[in-house]
Design a protein around this motif. Sequence first.
Motif, PDB file in Angstrom:
ATOM      1  N   VAL A 625       0.825  -1.209   0.000  1.00 24.30           N
ATOM      2  CA  VAL A 625       0.000   0.000   0.000  1.00 24.30           C
ATOM      3  C   VAL A 625       0.863   1.265   0.000  1.00 24.30           C
ATOM      4  O   VAL A 625       0.681   2.139  -0.872  1.00 24.30           O
ATOM      5  CB  VAL A 625      -0.982  -0.025   1.192  1.00 24.30           C
ATOM      6  CG1 VAL A 625      -1.728   1.311   1.290  1.00 24.30           C
ATOM      7  CG2 VAL A 625      -1.967  -1.166   1.040  1.00 24.30           C
ATOM      8  N   GLY A 629       1.149   3.550  -3.189  1.00 26.40           N
ATOM      9  CA  GLY A 629       0.594   4.883  -3.001  1.00 26.40           C
ATOM     10  C   GLY A 629       1.588   5.989  -3.284  1.00 26.40           C
ATOM     11  O   GLY A 629       1.261   6.977  -3.957  1.00 26.40           O
ATOM     12  N   ALA A 698      -2.481   1.567   4.900  1.00 29.37           N
ATOM     13  CA  ALA A 698      -2.958   2.933   4.672  1.00 29.37           C
ATOM     14  C   ALA A 698      -2.383   3.892   5.706  1.00 29.37           C
ATOM     15  O   ALA A 698      -2.043   5.044   5.385  1.00 29.37           O
ATOM     16  CB  ALA A 698      -4.485   2.946   4.711  1.00 29.37           C
TER      17      ALA A 698
END
Length: 822
Positions: A625, A629, A698
């Motif tokens: 992630v 990202g 996240a």
Amino acid sequence: MGPLTGLPAAEAARRLREEGPNSIPFAKRPGTLTIALEVLREPMLLLLCAASTLYLLIGDLTEALVLAASILVVIAISIGQRAKTERALEALRDLSSPRALVVRDGVQQRIAGAAVVRGDVLILADGDRVAADGRVLAASDLMVDESLLTGESLPVEKDAPGAAERAGRVFSGTLVVRGHGYAEVLATGARSELGRIGRMLGEIAPEKTSLEVETGRVVRLVAAFAVGLSALVAVCYAVTRGGWVEGVLAGLTLAMAILPEEFPVVLTVFLALGAWRIARRDVLTRRMPAIEMLGAATVLCVDKTGTLTENRMAVKEVFAGDKREVLAYAALASELAPFDPMENAILAAASLAAPEAVEWRQAWRLDRDYSLSPAFLAVCHAWRDAEGRAVVAVKGAPEAVIAACRLGPAEAEALLSEARRGAERGVRILGVARAQWSRADWPADPRDFPFRWLGFVALADPLRPTVPAAVAECRRAGIRVVMITGDHGGTALAIAREAGIRTEGGLLTGAELDSLPEAELAQAVRGVDVFARVLPQQKLRLVVALKAAGEVVAMTGDGVNDAPALRAAHIGVAMGGRGTDVAREAASLVLLRDEFGAIVDTVRLGRRIYDNLRNAMGYLLAVHVPIAGISFLPLVFGGPIVLYPVHVVFLEFVIDPACSVVFEAESGESEAMQRPPRDPHEPLFSRSMLAASLGLGAAALLAVVLVYGWALLAGRSEGELRALSFAAVVIGNLALILAHRSRSRPIFATLARPNPVLWWMMLAALAALGLAIYVPPMAAVFRFAPLGAAEIGIAFAAGLAGALCSEGWKWYTAGSRGARTG
């Protein structure tokens, strides 16, 4: 056709042409190239190939070669496992085709087992393996070991025509242990009992484990998403910023950040290292995914003979008489060179409790031997001692010996009742008596001796000493232990009670199984844990019924009769010491030491592997992630690019050893064997696991984005911004490793758990990060500028923020579990 005539040679040749050889038909074994192409069609291997090609296209030869090597390793392992599986039928063919002595045209001939045809007359002698199914024509003290077909440990006496169906037949693959005889061949090859087992074995294809299926599905979904998103990014970059080369490079970088090429590698490495670890405990792995599946087993089906028991007879007790005297005269009533397991057990017990009997057998002369006969089910030996006095000893069926002692009705009935109670305990009972004889000649009938009753000898195939503790641990782990045996029901129940297997549900026999339709059988197997007088095809039916009931089935066995069920079970476990080649080749795991307790160690290891694998997969989801990202967001918002392919390759050098070595080396949760098996339908990537991992990822991404934004607003140079953001990603990566070592224990609790590989890997990662930032040639490759102590502190704080989030998540889930159980 008499036993001295046999078939004419011409007729035998005609039948061989028309009916085929006496061997089990086998499909042609696929070649190495064929197997390799089949393996390469697997989605996980296709993904590895695509990832390797991708690295090659971007010029990263090292990573391309590493993935290519992984592909070759996976193919080599698959070819090796497939080749071993094919040996199951070859072992069965070798067993079913020994050389045979037959009579043809009135002449004895030694021929290849494959050349035996229907109608041949086999000459059977001590030590021969029977070449085909046949009907006994004549027999003299003929005993055949049929344990690899029936599972019963004692040899079976064979009689001439007129005997019961089983007693008048011999079967392919069984072993003559005593006597000799003639048999007319009735069935050869695939039509024999052994052949039917071979057909069943060949028709059963090993199933993919749920883990293999699920991992393949997740990999396909993520790969499709990664390819689509990377193509979109490449187009958007080229349109908004100009430059197709830079756009393709940006798209490839994003694809590398998202592509989960580690998933199949991790699965392969975990199971391969698991196989190595379990091999150190004398358990060989033939199908690596079975190790993980064993940790999910809900039912363990075990054969009695050779698995729970030692597959040998032993004197269990002596009752209704003086132990020393009973054993002494039971030894005198045994053969001089015994082969029968019961007689060997009696002699072993007598050598300890009545050593004088051993001396008598050596010093005295056996003057008359009365063999076992249908009229008198006992063995009687008449001896002469050194002074010429007669000493007569008899042992045999209790009713026969008691009758020969001419006891009163009340006393005889009392002794018979004791014998019946002993038989209900699952032991074999022999009566023992002695007599004195003063005449010079011996009577024709041993029942004419004036026998005096001595007592009973109880014999049994003893339970392995480690079995009760192993069964108890299985029970604590929520695993049902189910006994499936070809032995008598009373014996099965007695052994089950001694082992600690649940007997409250009673037992079902093979005949009763045949009378039940599929739906009723599936219901019956839920409550019954002991099955007796079960034939090979019925064992297979039981395993299928348990699987249909939603159970994850592990089965142990050692005989040819176990092979189809071993293949059909989710996890087949063969006993390697006493097991046949067919059982070993059909099984997924092989115990080199026939100790039932080893299966519990394997279950524990299977649970540890699954827990560690789940933690590793969760870490992989989380760590991609922030990497994906921080590769994607600068492209969308027009900021400086942080990650290029070289940075992703650096991260892979942290991710790969972490997920494939560090997590695998974890010792696992201490309470792994105190909880029930996981739900076999629970996916590896469950909603809770996805939520936790993606949430932690996240959080780590948010921390990195905040660092990126701060550096951007602070006016730091592009090199400093990139170095600071990348350092935050690396440290966050290491924090995610610590967070995923346990799903329930806090990080500080896991720090005390030994794992030297973890600390070496972390030190290496931090050292490599330092070199990349502060060594000018390397910094130039990574496009970094040196950072000060404050910036390094910020990177560490941001990276560790993810670990703090994991602690909060564990605290929350622990509270939720407590509320549910409170």
